[in-house]
Design an enzyme around this catalytic site. Sequence first.
Site, PDB file in Angstrom:
ATOM      1  N   GLY A 179       3.833  -0.455   4.906  1.00 17.71           N
ATOM      2  CA  GLY A 179       4.207   0.703   5.719  1.00 17.71           C
ATOM      3  C   GLY A 179       4.779   0.303   7.057  1.00 17.71           C
ATOM      4  N   SER A 238       2.240   1.514  -8.347  1.00 14.33           N
ATOM      5  CA  SER A 238       1.914   0.129  -8.688  1.00 14.33           C
ATOM      6  C   SER A 238       2.015  -0.062 -10.193  1.00 14.33           C
ATOM      7  CB  SER A 238       0.494  -0.217  -8.232  1.00 14.33           C
ATOM      8  OG  SER A 238       0.061  -1.456  -8.781  1.00 14.33           O
ATOM      9  N   GLY A 290       0.638   5.396   6.311  1.00 17.28           N
ATOM     10  CA  GLY A 290       0.053   4.063   6.276  1.00 17.28           C
ATOM     11  C   GLY A 290       0.935   3.048   6.975  1.00 17.28           C
ATOM     12  N   ALA A 291       1.449   3.436   8.149  1.00 13.90           N
ATOM     13  CA  ALA A 291       2.532   2.678   8.777  1.00 13.90           C
ATOM     14  C   ALA A 291       2.078   1.700   9.846  1.00 13.90           C
ATOM     15  CB  ALA A 291       3.551   3.643   9.383  1.00 13.90           C
ATOM     16  N   ASN A 292       0.789   1.483  10.008  1.00 16.47           N
ATOM     17  CA  ASN A 292       0.353   0.570  11.069  1.00 16.47           C
ATOM     18  C   ASN A 292       0.191  -0.869  10.586  1.00 16.47           C
ATOM     19  OD1 ASN A 292      -2.208   1.955   9.897  1.00 16.47           O
ATOM     20  ND2 ASN A 292      -2.965   0.028  10.750  1.00 16.47           N
ATOM     21  N   SER A 293       0.313  -1.112   9.274  1.00 16.08           N
ATOM     22  CA  SER A 293       0.161  -2.481   8.763  1.00 16.08           C
ATOM     23  C   SER A 293       0.861  -2.602   7.421  1.00 16.08           C
ATOM     24  CB  SER A 293      -1.323  -2.852   8.615  1.00 16.08           C
ATOM     25  OG  SER A 293      -1.941  -2.045   7.623  1.00 16.08           O
ATOM     26  N   GLY A 294       0.984  -3.837   6.947  1.00 16.01           N
ATOM     27  CA  GLY A 294       1.481  -4.094   5.607  1.00 16.01           C
ATOM     28  C   GLY A 294       2.850  -3.529   5.322  1.00 16.01           C
ATOM     29  N   TYR A 347      -8.457   2.592  -9.251  1.00 11.30           N
ATOM     30  CA  TYR A 347      -7.160   2.301  -8.652  1.00 11.30           C
ATOM     31  C   TYR A 347      -6.035   2.577  -9.645  1.00 11.30           C
ATOM     32  CZ  TYR A 347      -3.532  -0.210  -6.069  1.00 11.30           C
ATOM     33  OH  TYR A 347      -2.387  -0.535  -5.394  1.00 11.30           O
TER      34      TYR A 347
END
Length: 285
Positions: free
Chosen positions: A21, A144, A15-19, A169
């Site tokens: 990550g 979380s 998940g490294a393309n945003s946020g 979630y």
Amino acid sequence: MAGSNLGAKTILVTGANSGIGKATAQLLAEGGARVVMACRNRERGEPARAEIARKSGNDAVELLTADFASQRQIRALAEAFKRAHTRLDVLVNNAGLYLPRRTETEDGVETTWAVNHLAPFLLTNLLLDVIKASAPARIVNVSSNAHFGNTIHFADPGLAENYNWQRAYGQSKLANVLFTYELARRLEGAGVTATCLHPGVVATNIWNRSANPISLIMRPFKLLMTRPARSARAVARLVVDPALEGVTAQYFDEMKERRSSRISYDEDVARRLWDLSEEMTGLAG
């Protein structure tokens, strides 16, 4: 992370393309690590990879793609990684989502459960031989505080009978903690640690999805949320801090150690979840 000496380490961040990550990958690249970014697609992943490489001055930033809702693509990603690399010093399982409405993946699995829990479970197990061969090594799972007050619905993990996004979630985030602790027990003596953390309530584009009622409610609160860069520092600390060498089966709330929920320490529940996860990912037997 600038000034760190991570040049000998290979680190995979999902998940490294945003946020979080992306911010984590940036910090680790600045420290000199070989960073492998696992992103959903090349269209979003390649611009992020190029930006991180440019800003960090580190050419050893790579991209692999997989939709984490697809077990087939996760298996392909693991094989692609092992073809290119003989070591994996740290695996950061960061990719995740929430969905206001129930959907199913191509594997027939409820999507939140598939992406948030089964995907890191499957990827970690597929890469475990490389991780063990790289010891001392670390596995960091982004969970979380939403796991508190939740349980695992073993009879219906996909919540087909009574779905709501908070339950889905929260269950998936509890599964992250249970998985971390059980993994740590199974890795005892292997030189590989497993930790997890709550990164803070983070102001990322998860709250920007149009026509999503949850997003509309949360947008006004974004200014009160943690910036991704701050959360990334908490993640990166679990990746590189020498003081945490050998620390395993531990939950962190950002930078601080914290007790997770009572049920997360139940070893019978953890073993039952592991068995269920093996069945749902085809790893059983």
